[in-house]
Design an enzyme around this catalytic site. Sequence first.
Site, PDB file in Angstrom:
ATOM      1  CG  ASP A   6      -8.407  -2.266 -21.595  1.00 24.57           C
ATOM      2  OD1 ASP A   6      -7.731  -3.085 -20.924  1.00 24.57           O
ATOM      3  OD2 ASP A   6      -8.038  -1.833 -22.709  1.00 24.57           O
ATOM      4  CD  GLU A   7     -13.902  -7.469 -20.665  1.00 27.30           C
ATOM      5  OE1 GLU A   7     -14.010  -8.436 -19.899  1.00 27.30           O
ATOM      6  OE2 GLU A   7     -14.511  -7.369 -21.741  1.00 27.30           O
ATOM      7  N   GLY A   8      -8.191  -5.981 -20.772  1.00 28.58           N
ATOM      8  CA  GLY A   8      -6.909  -6.633 -20.995  1.00 28.58           C
ATOM      9  C   GLY A   8      -6.013  -6.551 -19.764  1.00 28.58           C
ATOM     10  N   GLY A  31       0.791  -1.228   0.000  1.00 32.42           N
ATOM     11  CA  GLY A  31       0.000   0.000   0.000  1.00 32.42           C
ATOM     12  C   GLY A  31       0.818   1.270   0.000  1.00 32.42           C
ATOM     13  CB  SER A  32       4.336   2.153  -0.772  1.00 33.45           C
ATOM     14  OG  SER A  32       4.490   1.782  -2.123  1.00 33.45           O
ATOM     15  CG  ASN A  33       1.869   3.271  -5.652  1.00 31.09           C
ATOM     16  OD1 ASN A  33       2.261   4.277  -6.249  1.00 31.09           O
ATOM     17  ND2 ASN A  33       2.492   2.106  -5.744  1.00 31.09           N
ATOM     18  CD  GLU A  60       4.953   2.150  -9.022  1.00 31.39           C
ATOM     19  OE1 GLU A  60       4.842   1.305  -9.901  1.00 31.39           O
ATOM     20  OE2 GLU A  60       4.818   1.890  -7.808  1.00 31.39           O
ATOM     21  CG  HIS A 103       2.154  -1.985 -15.286  1.00 28.74           C
ATOM     22  ND1 HIS A 103       1.869  -3.248 -14.793  1.00 28.74           N
ATOM     23  CD2 HIS A 103       3.161  -2.141 -16.169  1.00 28.74           C
ATOM     24  CE1 HIS A 103       2.668  -4.119 -15.381  1.00 28.74           C
ATOM     25  NE2 HIS A 103       3.463  -3.482 -16.216  1.00 28.74           N
TER      26      HIS A 103
HETATM   27  C1  GRF Z   1       3.557  -1.026  -7.503  1.00 25.43           C
HETATM   28  O1  GRF Z   1       4.894  -1.157  -7.911  1.00 25.43           O
HETATM   29  C2  GRF Z   1       2.631  -0.947  -8.680  1.00 25.43           C
HETATM   30  O2  GRF Z   1       3.211  -0.426  -9.817  1.00 25.43           O
HETATM   31  C3  GRF Z   1       2.278  -2.389  -8.919  1.00 25.43           C
HETATM   32  O3  GRF Z   1       2.247  -2.982  -7.654  1.00 25.43           O
HETATM   33  C4  GRF Z   1       3.096  -2.259  -6.766  1.00 25.43           C
HETATM   34  C5  GRF Z   1       2.280  -1.934  -5.554  1.00 25.43           C
HETATM   35  O4  GRF Z   1       3.062  -1.434  -4.521  1.00 25.43           O
HETATM   36  N1  GRF Z   1       1.038  -2.487  -9.648  1.00 25.43           N
HETATM   37  P1  GRF Z   1       2.373  -0.828  -3.207  1.00 25.43           P
HETATM   38  O5  GRF Z   1       1.469  -1.905  -2.624  1.00 25.43           O
HETATM   39  O6  GRF Z   1       1.620   0.388  -3.594  1.00 25.43           O
HETATM   40  O7  GRF Z   1       3.502  -0.530  -2.291  1.00 25.43           O
END
Ligand code: GRF
Length: 199
Positions: free
Chosen positions: A142-144, A11-13, A175, A110
Amino acid sequence: MVLGILGSGSGSNMQAILDAIDAGNLDARIALVLSDNPDAFILERARRRGIPCGVIDCRGFLTRFPDEAQLETAARLRAAGVTLVCLAGFLRLVKRPLLDAFPKRIINIHPSLLPAFPGLESWKQALAAGAPTAGCTVHLVDEGMDTGPIILQEEVPILPGDSADSLHARIQTVEHRLYPTAISKMAASLLAPARASLP
Ligand code: GRF
Protein backbone atom coordinates in the site's frame (compact mmCIF):
# COMPACT_ATOMS: atom_id res chain seq x y z
CA MET A 1 -0.27 -16.01 -12.86
CA VAL A 2 1.80 -13.80 -15.11
CA LEU A 3 4.42 -12.19 -12.93
CA GLY A 4 6.31 -8.94 -13.26
CA ILE A 5 9.29 -8.59 -10.94
CA LEU A 6 10.82 -5.30 -9.77
CA GLY A 7 14.20 -5.50 -8.06
CA SER A 8 17.25 -3.39 -7.34
CA GLY A 9 19.83 -5.97 -6.30
CA SER A 10 20.94 -9.57 -6.47
CA GLY A 11 17.60 -11.12 -7.35
CA SER A 12 17.95 -14.25 -5.22
CA ASN A 13 14.21 -14.10 -4.48
CA MET A 14 13.43 -13.92 -8.18
CA GLN A 15 15.69 -16.93 -8.65
CA ALA A 16 13.75 -18.78 -5.96
CA ILE A 17 10.49 -17.98 -7.77
CA LEU A 18 11.99 -19.27 -11.04
CA ASP A 19 13.22 -22.42 -9.30
CA ALA A 20 9.75 -23.04 -7.83
CA ILE A 21 8.21 -22.65 -11.30
CA ASP A 22 10.80 -25.02 -12.81
CA ALA A 23 10.16 -27.57 -10.08
CA GLY A 24 6.42 -27.48 -10.79
CA ASN A 25 5.66 -26.05 -7.36
CA LEU A 26 4.33 -22.72 -8.63
CA ASP A 27 1.94 -22.33 -11.54
CA ALA A 28 3.21 -19.02 -12.90
CA ARG A 29 5.40 -17.40 -15.53
CA ILE A 30 7.74 -14.44 -15.21
CA ALA A 31 6.94 -12.14 -18.13
CA LEU A 32 9.09 -9.11 -17.31
CA VAL A 33 11.87 -8.08 -14.91
CA LEU A 34 12.54 -4.39 -14.33
CA SER A 35 15.20 -2.68 -12.25
CA ASP A 36 15.96 0.90 -11.27
CA ASN A 37 19.65 -0.12 -11.17
CA PRO A 38 21.19 -0.92 -14.57
CA ASP A 39 23.97 -2.91 -12.87
CA ALA A 40 21.69 -5.04 -10.69
CA PHE A 41 22.44 -8.77 -10.91
CA ILE A 42 18.68 -9.45 -11.08
CA LEU A 43 18.85 -8.20 -14.70
CA GLU A 44 21.71 -10.57 -15.48
CA ARG A 45 19.74 -13.46 -14.02
CA ALA A 46 16.80 -12.53 -16.28
CA ARG A 47 19.02 -12.24 -19.37
CA ARG A 48 20.55 -15.65 -18.70
CA ARG A 49 17.05 -17.15 -18.67
CA GLY A 50 15.88 -15.22 -21.73
CA ILE A 51 13.28 -13.33 -19.69
CA PRO A 52 12.47 -9.86 -21.06
CA CYS A 53 14.00 -7.25 -18.79
CA GLY A 54 14.85 -3.59 -18.68
CA VAL A 55 15.84 -0.54 -16.69
CA ILE A 56 13.42 1.93 -15.07
CA ASP A 57 14.47 5.52 -15.80
CA CYS A 58 14.09 7.31 -12.48
CA ARG A 59 15.19 10.65 -13.98
CA GLY A 60 18.36 10.86 -11.93
CA PHE A 61 16.59 10.68 -8.56
CA LEU A 62 18.56 8.46 -6.17
CA THR A 63 15.69 7.25 -3.99
CA ARG A 64 12.43 8.71 -5.34
CA PHE A 65 10.26 6.79 -7.79
CA PRO A 66 8.93 9.70 -9.88
CA ASP A 67 5.32 9.56 -11.10
CA GLU A 68 6.41 9.51 -14.75
CA ALA A 69 8.63 6.50 -14.07
CA GLN A 70 5.78 4.74 -12.25
CA LEU A 71 3.42 5.35 -15.16
CA GLU A 72 6.00 4.02 -17.62
CA THR A 73 6.55 0.98 -15.40
CA ALA A 74 2.80 0.32 -15.24
CA ALA A 75 2.53 0.56 -19.03
CA ARG A 76 5.42 -1.88 -19.54
CA LEU A 77 3.99 -4.37 -17.05
CA ARG A 78 0.54 -4.17 -18.66
CA ALA A 79 1.97 -4.58 -22.16
CA ALA A 80 3.70 -7.76 -20.93
CA GLY A 81 0.36 -9.11 -19.69
CA VAL A 82 1.41 -9.04 -16.03
CA THR A 83 -1.33 -9.97 -13.53
CA LEU A 84 0.74 -9.86 -10.31
CA VAL A 85 3.66 -7.53 -9.56
CA CYS A 86 6.28 -8.90 -7.16
CA LEU A 87 8.74 -6.53 -5.52
CA ALA A 88 11.92 -8.47 -4.80
CA GLY A 89 14.48 -6.23 -3.16
CA PHE A 90 13.11 -3.12 -4.91
CA LEU A 91 14.47 -0.12 -3.02
CA ARG A 92 12.01 2.62 -4.00
CA LEU A 93 8.62 3.33 -2.45
CA VAL A 94 5.78 2.51 -4.84
CA LYS A 95 3.03 5.15 -4.79
CA ARG A 96 -0.35 5.92 -6.36
CA PRO A 97 0.40 5.85 -10.07
CA LEU A 98 1.64 2.28 -9.99
CA LEU A 99 -0.63 1.10 -7.13
CA ASP A 100 -3.68 2.37 -9.06
CA ALA A 101 -2.60 0.47 -12.16
CA PHE A 102 -2.43 -2.84 -10.22
CA PRO A 103 -4.90 -2.53 -7.32
CA LYS A 104 -4.24 -5.20 -4.64
CA ARG A 105 -1.91 -6.91 -7.12
CA ILE A 106 1.48 -5.68 -5.94
CA ILE A 107 3.25 -7.70 -3.25
CA ASN A 108 6.57 -7.36 -1.46
CA ILE A 109 8.90 -9.52 0.63
CA HIS A 110 10.37 -7.90 3.71
CA PRO A 111 13.04 -9.35 6.03
CA SER A 112 11.28 -8.88 9.36
CA LEU A 113 8.19 -9.97 11.23
CA LEU A 114 6.11 -6.96 10.23
CA PRO A 115 4.84 -4.70 11.70
CA ALA A 116 8.17 -4.89 13.58
CA PHE A 117 11.16 -3.27 11.89
CA PRO A 118 9.90 -1.75 8.64
CA GLY A 119 12.41 0.03 6.42
CA LEU A 120 15.96 -0.79 5.44
CA GLU A 121 18.19 -3.57 6.84
CA SER A 122 15.54 -4.88 9.22
CA TRP A 123 17.69 -7.78 10.37
CA LYS A 124 20.24 -5.25 11.71
CA GLN A 125 17.40 -3.38 13.43
CA ALA A 126 16.24 -6.65 15.04
CA LEU A 127 19.76 -7.45 16.30
CA ALA A 128 20.31 -3.91 17.62
CA ALA A 129 16.97 -3.98 19.45
CA GLY A 130 17.76 -7.33 21.07
CA ALA A 131 14.59 -8.79 19.55
CA PRO A 132 13.87 -12.37 20.65
CA THR A 133 13.31 -13.49 17.08
CA ALA A 134 13.59 -12.30 13.49
CA GLY A 135 11.54 -13.30 10.47
CA CYS A 136 10.23 -12.42 7.06
CA THR A 137 6.89 -11.30 5.67
CA VAL A 138 5.15 -11.22 2.31
CA HIS A 139 2.55 -8.46 2.20
CA LEU A 140 0.35 -6.50 -0.16
CA VAL A 141 1.87 -3.14 -1.00
CA ASP A 142 0.00 0.00 0.00
CA GLU A 143 1.15 3.63 0.19
CA GLY A 144 3.04 3.16 3.44
CA MET A 145 6.48 1.75 4.01
CA ASP A 146 6.05 -2.02 4.57
CA THR A 147 2.55 -1.49 5.98
CA GLY A 148 0.18 -3.43 3.69
CA PRO A 149 -1.93 -6.45 4.72
CA ILE A 150 0.14 -9.54 5.50
CA ILE A 151 -0.19 -12.56 3.20
CA LEU A 152 2.31 -14.87 4.91
CA GLN A 153 5.05 -14.55 7.48
CA GLU A 154 7.46 -16.84 9.27
CA GLU A 155 9.69 -16.51 12.30
CA VAL A 156 13.45 -16.98 11.93
CA PRO A 157 15.43 -17.65 15.10
CA ILE A 158 18.20 -15.32 16.24
CA LEU A 159 21.02 -17.58 17.43
CA PRO A 160 23.71 -16.78 20.01
CA GLY A 161 26.70 -15.24 18.23
CA ASP A 162 24.70 -14.23 15.16
CA SER A 163 26.26 -11.48 13.04
CA ALA A 164 24.19 -9.29 10.74
CA ASP A 165 25.41 -11.41 7.81
CA SER A 166 24.63 -14.79 9.37
CA LEU A 167 21.15 -13.66 10.41
CA HIS A 168 20.42 -12.16 7.00
CA ALA A 169 21.52 -15.37 5.28
CA ARG A 170 19.20 -17.43 7.51
CA ILE A 171 16.30 -15.05 6.79
CA GLN A 172 16.93 -15.25 3.05
CA THR A 173 16.81 -19.06 3.10
CA VAL A 174 13.30 -18.79 4.56
CA GLU A 175 12.35 -15.98 2.13
CA HIS A 176 13.18 -18.21 -0.81
CA ARG A 177 10.59 -20.74 0.35
CA LEU A 178 8.04 -18.20 1.59
CA TYR A 179 7.78 -15.99 -1.51
CA PRO A 180 6.74 -18.70 -4.01
CA THR A 181 4.29 -20.08 -1.43
CA ALA A 182 2.76 -16.61 -0.94
CA ILE A 183 2.41 -16.17 -4.72
CA SER A 184 0.51 -19.48 -4.88
CA LYS A 185 -1.72 -18.26 -2.07
CA MET A 186 -2.36 -14.98 -3.90
CA ALA A 187 -3.17 -16.89 -7.10
CA ALA A 188 -5.70 -19.04 -5.25
CA SER A 189 -7.41 -16.00 -3.73
CA LEU A 190 -7.45 -14.05 -6.99
CA LEU A 191 -8.87 -16.99 -8.95
CA ALA A 192 -11.47 -17.94 -6.32
CA PRO A 193 -13.92 -15.06 -7.08
CA ALA A 194 -13.65 -15.76 -10.82
CA ARG A 195 -14.45 -19.45 -10.25
CA ALA A 196 -17.30 -18.55 -7.92
CA SER A 197 -18.94 -16.45 -10.65
CA LEU A 198 -18.89 -19.27 -13.23
CA PRO A 199 -22.33 -20.74 -14.01
C1 GRF B 1 15.48 -9.49 0.58
O1 GRF B 1 16.10 -9.77 1.81
C2 GRF B 1 14.12 -8.88 0.78
O2 GRF B 1 13.51 -9.25 1.96
C3 GRF B 1 14.42 -7.41 0.81
O3 GRF B 1 15.48 -7.22 -0.08
C4 GRF B 1 16.23 -8.43 -0.18
C5 GRF B 1 16.35 -8.74 -1.64
O4 GRF B 1 17.26 -9.77 -1.88
N1 GRF B 1 13.24 -6.65 0.48
P1 GRF B 1 17.39 -10.40 -3.34
O5 GRF B 1 17.71 -9.27 -4.31
O6 GRF B 1 16.12 -11.08 -3.67
O7 GRF B 1 18.54 -11.35 -3.24
